[in-house]
Enzyme design. Structure first.
Site, short mmCIF file in Angstrom:
data_model
loop_
_atom_site.label_atom_id
_atom_site.label_comp_id
_atom_site.label_asym_id
_atom_site.label_seq_id
_atom_site.Cartn_x
_atom_site.Cartn_y
_atom_site.Cartn_z
N TYR A 37 9.74 73.23 22.80
CA TYR A 37 8.48 72.67 22.31
C TYR A 37 8.69 71.39 21.49
CZ TYR A 37 6.94 77.46 23.35
OH TYR A 37 6.70 78.67 23.95
N HIS A 93 14.72 81.94 26.24
CA HIS A 93 13.40 81.53 26.72
C HIS A 93 13.12 81.94 28.16
CE1 HIS A 93 10.22 78.23 25.71
NE2 HIS A 93 9.67 79.30 26.23
#
Length: 300
Positions: A37, A93
Site C-alpha cells: 500500500y 500478503h
C-alpha cells in the site's frame, strides 16, 4: 460491546490523519496496512501525532514482496515506517509470494515472531490446500488468514473456512460488502432488504452480521463517520440460522451467475481483440498491395 473480541491463537489480542482520527474517535482501533500500500510511513506519522499509546492500537501489516525485498528486510522497514518496535499481526500478503515454497517462507515468518517483531503471524488469500502445506512443517500456527469473503464467493471459500475453524485460525474477511458495492442487483438483494427491514438495519449491516455469523472478523473502512458508526452498530444484529441459510443459498445462485458473466466478459474481450488483429492485418495487407501497385505504375 457490539462486536465480540476474537482472540488469536497466539494470545495476542493508507489514510490521512483526519481519517485516522475519525476512525479512532468512532471506536476503530485496528489499522490494516501493507508493504504494497506504500502508506506505512504516513500511518506511523499519524499515530505519533495523535499521541496514542502503542497498546491502544492493533497494527496489522503485510509482507508483499515489494521491490524484491525479503521478509527480514521487509519487516524491519515496515517497523521503521510505522515507528514501532513490533506489529500485532504480520501476514504474507499472497501465497504467490511463498518462494521457493510455503514451508521455507513460513519458517522466515516464524523467526519474525520469535524475534519479537510481530506478536502474531499469519497469511492472506491462502486456500485450504495451501494452509495444509503450511501446517505440515509449521512450528507456529498462523493466527489468521485474511481472505475475500462475501455471499457470492462463500461456496468457493467454504473449504477454507472449515479448515481454518478446525485448526483455530481466525478468518479476517475483506470485501464483505461486494454484493451491494460491486455486484448490485443480484439475487442476494431481495433477502438482504427483507432482513434489513425486519431488523431495522441496512443492507450493509446485514452483510456484516452475516460475516459475524460465519465466525469471521471484518476488515472494513470508510472515510465517512456515519458509515463507520453504522458498521460498528452492525455488531448488535443477530441473524437467525434461517437468515444465514437463505443468504448462503441465494449467494450460491449468484456465484454461478457471476462466474458465467465474467467468463462471457473475458470471452467477449478475447473475441474483440481477435477482430482488432484481423482488421489490423487486413489494413496492412491492403497497404502492402497498394504500395506494390504504385511501384509497378512507377516502372510503367
Amino acid at each position: 460491546m457490539p462486536w465480540d473480541l476474537i482472540p488469536l491463537n497466539s494470545g495476542a489480542g493508507q489514510w490521512p490523519i483526519d481519517q485516522l482520527t475519525q476512525a479512532f474517535d468512532t471506536g476503530f482501533y485496528h489499522i490494516d496496512t501493507a508493504q504494497l500500500y506504500r502508506n506505512e510511513a504516513e500511518v506511523g506519522i499519524a499515530i505519533g501525532q495523535l499521541g496514542l499509546e502503542r497498546s491502544d492500537v492493533f497494527i496489522t501489516t503485510k509482507f508483499s514482496g515489494l521491490n524484491g525485498l525479503d521478509i527480514p528486510t521487509s519487516i524491519r522497514n515496515s517497523l521503521e515506517y510505522l515507528n514501532t518496535s513490533y506489529v500485532d499481526l504480520y501476514l504474507i500478503h499472497n501465497p504467490d509470494l511463498a518462494v521457493p515454497d510455503i514451508p521455507t517462507v513460513w519458517a522466515q515468518m516464524e523467526k519474525v515472531q520469535e524475534a519479537g517483531l510481530a506478536r502474531s503471524i499469519g497469511v492472506s488469500n491462502f486456500n485450504e490446500k495451501q494452509l495444509e502445506i503450511l501446517l505440515s512443517s509449521a512450528k507456529i500456527k498462523p493466527a489468521a488468514n485474511q481472505i475475500y469473503l462475501h455471499p457470492y464467493n462463500h461456496q468457493q471459500q467454504s473449504p477454507t473456512l472449515e479448515y481454518a475453524a478446525k485448526y483455530d485460525i481466525v478468518i479476517e474477511a475483506y470485501g464483505a460488502l461486494t454484493p451491494v458495492t460491486g455486484e448490485p442487483g443480484g439475487p442476494v438483494d431481495a433477502p438482504l432488504n427483507e432482513i434489513a427491514t425486519r431488523l431495522g438495519a441496512t443492507a450493509d449491516q446485514v452483510l456484516l452480521a452475516w460475516i459475524k455469523a460465519k465466525g469471521a472478523a471484518v476488515v472494513i473502512t470508510s472515510s465517512k463517520k456515519a458509515r463507520l458508526l453504522s458498521y460498528l452498530s452492525a455488531g448488535d444484529f443477530e441473524l437467525s440460522a434461517e437468515d444465514v441459510k437463505t443468504i448462503d443459498t441465494v449467494g450460491a445462485i449468484g456465484e454461478k451467475g457471476i462466474t458465467v458473466r465474467h467468463g462471457l466478459r473475458k470471452l467477449g474481450v478475447g473475441v474483440l481483440f481477435g477482430i482488432l488483429i484481423l482488421v489490423a492485418c487486413s489494413y496492412f495487407k491492403g497497404r502492402n498491395k497498394r504500395s506494390n501497385v504504385a511501384k509497378v505504375l512507377e516502372r510503367i
